[in-house]
Design an enzyme around this catalytic site. Structure first.
Site, PDB file in Angstrom:
ATOM      1  N   ASP A   8      -3.474  38.217  11.646  1.00 48.61           N
ATOM      2  CA  ASP A   8      -4.742  38.387  10.940  1.00 48.61           C
ATOM      3  C   ASP A   8      -5.437  39.639  11.467  1.00 48.61           C
ATOM      4  O   ASP A   8      -5.606  39.791  12.679  1.00 48.61           O
ATOM      5  CB  ASP A   8      -5.647  37.178  11.145  1.00 48.61           C
ATOM      6  CG  ASP A   8      -5.079  35.909  10.521  1.00 48.61           C
ATOM      7  OD1 ASP A   8      -4.037  35.988   9.843  1.00 48.61           O
ATOM      8  OD2 ASP A   8      -5.677  34.835  10.725  1.00 48.61           O
ATOM      9  N   ASP A 129      -6.559  27.594  -1.276  1.00 50.29           N
ATOM     10  CA  ASP A 129      -7.270  27.183  -0.075  1.00 50.29           C
ATOM     11  C   ASP A 129      -8.090  25.945  -0.414  1.00 50.29           C
ATOM     12  O   ASP A 129      -8.905  25.971  -1.344  1.00 50.29           O
ATOM     13  CB  ASP A 129      -8.185  28.299   0.416  1.00 50.29           C
ATOM     14  CG  ASP A 129      -7.410  29.571   0.739  1.00 50.29           C
ATOM     15  OD1 ASP A 129      -6.204  29.473   1.032  1.00 50.29           O
ATOM     16  OD2 ASP A 129      -8.014  30.658   0.690  1.00 50.29           O
TER      17      ASP A 129
END
Length: 237
Positions: A8, A129
């Protein structure tokens, strides 16, 4: 099952956030490219790269992503801030194996169809998500009225070749996984599912293997030393 380390990127650095919230950085490493190469050297077959600045509409880390693609020899999947077909195409054209698209596709499902027709469905992943069993968008800031399975069936029909399912309720908390929604998804779609969120132990990997997850993304547990990546390889097919 394939285990995928997460890389990330925020402000040009490799980070791990809690629940995706800015300011909650638990791990900060200066060079994401070196991190990517480390995972490759340890035996990773694929990398999961997320542009957190892009996801939060606060910039992009395209040059770093390109360097990761250029310097590694394994498939790279990229998500975060892909808000146009042009940008998705730019990533695919520069060698990204798979683009992960969430918000843009929820707004306009036809983008998945267009990209899969041009590049092949195996290079197009829909990101779902889930928070309270509803799909959330815009870096988990906005909620929709559909469940992950409802959207998965829509995008399977549109040509998506993969589904990234992230359980926001447990993501980054290092408190284990909640598999009810993931199992429901895996049992009711025919395309591969990548599971992400809450993985804390090798037992979690065994559980995910038992429900036939195709891929598993691990982030915080690797970076904070709760799981040794080499130990995860025994769960791979």
């Amino acid at each position: 099952m394939i285990i995928i380390p997460a890389v990330d990127i925020k402000n040009g650095k490799c980070v791990q956030l809690v629940q995706g919230k800015p300011g909650t950085e638990q791990v900060v490493i200066d060079n994401p490219v070196e991190v990517a190469l480390k995972w490759q050297d340890m035996g990773a077959k694929r990398l999961h790269v997320v542009d957190l600045d892009g996801a939060l509409d606060s910039g992009a880390n395209l040059e770093i992503i390109k360097e990761i693609v250029d310097k590694t020899d394994i498939p790279i999947e990229v998500g975060g801030g892909i808000r146009s077909i042009e940008y998705a195409s730019q990533l695919l054209d520069m060698g990204v194996e798979t683009v992960i698209i969430g918000t843009m596709a929820i707004k306009d499902p036809s983008v998945i169809e267009k990209l899969s027709q041009k590049y092949g469905s195996e290079r197009v992943c829909i990101s779902l998500d889930s928070k309270d069993n509803r799909v959330v968008t815009h870096g988990w800031q906005q909620s929709t009225d559909k469940t992950p399975l409802e959207y998965a069936q829509i995008f399977e029909d549109k040509g998506a070749g993969l589904i990234l399912f992230t359980n926001v309720d447990v993501e980054g908390l290092l408190d284990g996984i909640d598999l009810s929604a993931a199992k429901n998804l895996i049992d009711n779609v025919s395309i591969p599912v990548i599971y992400s969120g809450g993985i804390t132990s090798l037992d979690d990997l065994k559980t995910l293997k038992d429900i036939n997850a195709d891929y598993v993304v691990i982030g915080s547990a690797l970076y904070r030393g709760l799981i040794d990546f080499k130990d995860t390889l025994e769960y791979e097919d």
